[in-house]
Design a protein around this motif. Structure first.
Motif, short mmCIF file in Angstrom:
data_model
loop_
_atom_site.label_atom_id
_atom_site.label_comp_id
_atom_site.label_asym_id
_atom_site.label_seq_id
_atom_site.Cartn_x
_atom_site.Cartn_y
_atom_site.Cartn_z
N MET A 129 -16.14 99.69 28.96
CA MET A 129 -17.21 98.99 29.87
C MET A 129 -18.75 99.05 29.20
N ILE A 130 -19.19 97.85 29.27
CA ILE A 130 -20.56 97.57 29.03
C ILE A 130 -21.66 97.83 30.04
N SER A 131 -22.58 98.63 29.83
CA SER A 131 -23.66 98.72 30.74
C SER A 131 -25.04 98.31 30.43
N PHE A 132 -25.58 97.68 31.46
CA PHE A 132 -26.92 97.00 31.08
C PHE A 132 -28.02 97.53 32.10
N LEU A 133 -28.86 98.08 31.43
CA LEU A 133 -30.38 98.62 32.10
C LEU A 133 -31.14 97.46 32.27
N GLU A 134 -31.41 97.39 33.63
CA GLU A 134 -32.33 96.16 34.05
C GLU A 134 -33.48 96.60 34.65
N THR A 135 -34.30 95.70 34.85
CA THR A 135 -35.51 95.82 35.81
C THR A 135 -35.60 94.52 36.69
N TYR A 136 -36.22 94.52 37.76
CA TYR A 136 -36.29 93.54 38.88
C TYR A 136 -37.73 93.43 39.04
N ASP A 137 -38.63 92.53 39.00
CA ASP A 137 -39.78 92.24 39.30
C ASP A 137 -40.01 91.75 40.88
N MET A 138 -40.52 92.53 41.74
CA MET A 138 -40.61 92.00 43.19
C MET A 138 -41.44 90.84 43.36
N HIS A 139 -42.57 90.92 42.43
CA HIS A 139 -43.52 89.76 42.53
C HIS A 139 -42.93 88.30 42.12
N THR A 140 -42.26 88.56 40.98
CA THR A 140 -41.79 86.99 40.43
C THR A 140 -40.27 86.67 40.50
N GLY A 141 -39.49 87.97 41.11
CA GLY A 141 -38.08 87.72 40.98
C GLY A 141 -37.12 87.77 39.74
N GLN A 142 -38.05 88.07 38.66
CA GLN A 142 -37.17 88.13 37.41
C GLN A 142 -36.55 89.36 37.16
N ARG A 143 -35.43 89.18 36.68
CA ARG A 143 -34.40 90.17 35.99
C ARG A 143 -34.80 90.40 34.61
N ASP A 144 -34.93 91.42 33.93
CA ASP A 144 -35.00 91.59 32.40
C ASP A 144 -33.98 92.92 32.02
N THR A 145 -33.33 92.56 31.19
CA THR A 145 -32.60 93.50 30.50
C THR A 145 -33.11 94.55 29.56
N VAL A 146 -33.22 95.68 29.64
CA VAL A 146 -34.26 96.72 29.01
C VAL A 146 -33.26 97.10 27.77
N ARG A 147 -32.06 97.63 28.20
CA ARG A 147 -31.20 98.00 27.07
C ARG A 147 -29.63 97.93 27.27
N MET A 148 -28.82 97.60 26.31
CA MET A 148 -27.47 97.52 26.41
C MET A 148 -26.76 98.79 25.86
N TYR A 149 -25.68 99.26 26.53
CA TYR A 149 -25.06 100.33 26.14
C TYR A 149 -23.42 100.13 25.87
N SER A 150 -22.74 100.57 25.02
CA SER A 150 -21.34 100.81 25.06
C SER A 150 -20.64 101.84 25.76
N ARG A 151 -21.68 102.19 26.72
CA ARG A 151 -20.74 103.44 27.55
C ARG A 151 -21.28 103.30 29.16
N ILE A 152 -20.85 104.11 29.80
CA ILE A 152 -21.27 103.95 31.22
C ILE A 152 -22.65 104.82 31.33
N ILE A 153 -23.65 104.10 32.00
CA ILE A 153 -24.83 104.89 32.11
C ILE A 153 -25.07 104.82 33.72
N GLU A 154 -25.92 105.68 34.61
CA GLU A 154 -25.67 105.53 35.83
C GLU A 154 -27.22 106.02 36.57
N ALA A 155 -27.36 105.07 37.54
CA ALA A 155 -28.72 105.56 38.40
C ALA A 155 -29.83 105.85 37.73
N PRO A 156 -30.73 104.84 37.13
CA PRO A 156 -31.89 105.14 36.60
C PRO A 156 -32.85 105.86 37.49
#
Length: 284
Positions: free
Chosen positions: A1-28
């Protein structure tokens, strides 16, 4: 499983990938400095600096079964987190507490199990979900008073009640529950458990309401209706994150769709300025 740590901008609606992981990460969980995210992975808690793109382990001592339920004190100095000391899928989750700076080892705060930390009131009361009946498909909301009193049951054993999040001013608790008989929906109640009101009426299951620090918006996870309400099955499913206005809950909109699950936003992930939230998406 690949995990993507992402952020979402409530003003612009833009999604940005902060980092990719080759393991499961959870609940930032976003820290008050606006730059650091805390998340769980491989039974440990990790701190990640966005600006430096650096990850390091948080020293949780003998707690090596840390899961995706944690919350910071209002001043950002104290961490309440969950630890499962036995097998990876065991339901025996205990709440621990420690200084975020690691100046003291974790101590067991709530020995009754299972218990899952979710929210802190302005005066320091800890709101959490737990089960005292040893029945998998039941869960209730409790509060542990800041003055050191005993835990207090806020729901009444009807349905599966989970993920309490208290308003910044302490006026209402948001939580998700099956108590209405129409799947998992968002509810609110007074801090003492009275005046329960159903907010959403979706044909999907609605999980994990998280209130923005400015008290204006709730984001939540929306997934197809599940036959089994146990959220441990919500891993890598077709999901969406929605946002509703606290002043007018009828203003409820889908922000985006993605592959996620209960590990996506199990803990509140708003940035301190209420502009962004962090989440995790998954791909095979």
């Amino acid at each position: 499983m690949i995990s993507f740590l992402e952020t979402y901008d409530m003003h612009t609606g833009q999604r940005d990938t902060v980092r990719m992981y080759s393991r499961i990460i959870e609940a930032p969980l976003w820290l008050p400095d606006g730059d650091t995210l805390l998340y769980s992975s491989l039974g440990r808690l990790w701190l990640y600096s966005i600006s430096r793109d650096e990850e390091h382990l948080l020293d949780t001592g003998s707690c090596r079964g840390c899961v995706n339920d944690y919350v910071l004190s209002r001043d950002g100095k104290t961490l309440y987190f969950n630890n499962i000391p036995l097998a990876p899928n065991d339901w025996s989750s205990f709440i621990h507490v420690m200084p975020l700076d690691g100046s003291a080892p974790p101590r067991l705060l709530i020995p009754e199990t299972p218990s899952y930390a979710h929210s802190i009131s302005p005066k320091g009361d800890l709101y959490f979900s737990g089960n005292r009946k040893n029945i998998r498909d039941e869960m209730d909301v409790f509060v542990l008073p800041a003055d050191g009193g005993k835990e207090v049951l806020l729901t009444d054993g009807v349905g599966y009640n989970d993920a309490p999040d208290i308003m910044p001013d302490g006026s209402r608790i948001w939580f998700c529950s099956t108590r209405g008989g129409d799947g998992m929906q968002l509810w609110t109640m007074a801090p003492d458990g009275s005046d329960r009101q159903e907010i959403t009426h979706s044909d999907h299951d609605c999980w994990y309401p998280h209130i923005s620090p400015d008290g204006k918006t709730v984001i939540y996870l929306c997934v197809p209706r599940q036959e089994q309400i146990n959220n441990s099955e919500l891993i890598h499913v077709e999901a969406s994150i929605r946002a509703l206005s606290i002043a007018d809950p009828a203003q409820d909109r889908e922000l985006f769709r993605f592959n996620g699950g209960q590990c996506t936003i199990n803990s509140s992930s708003w940035s301190p300025d209420s502009r962004f939230f962090a989440f995790v998406s998954y791909r095979e």
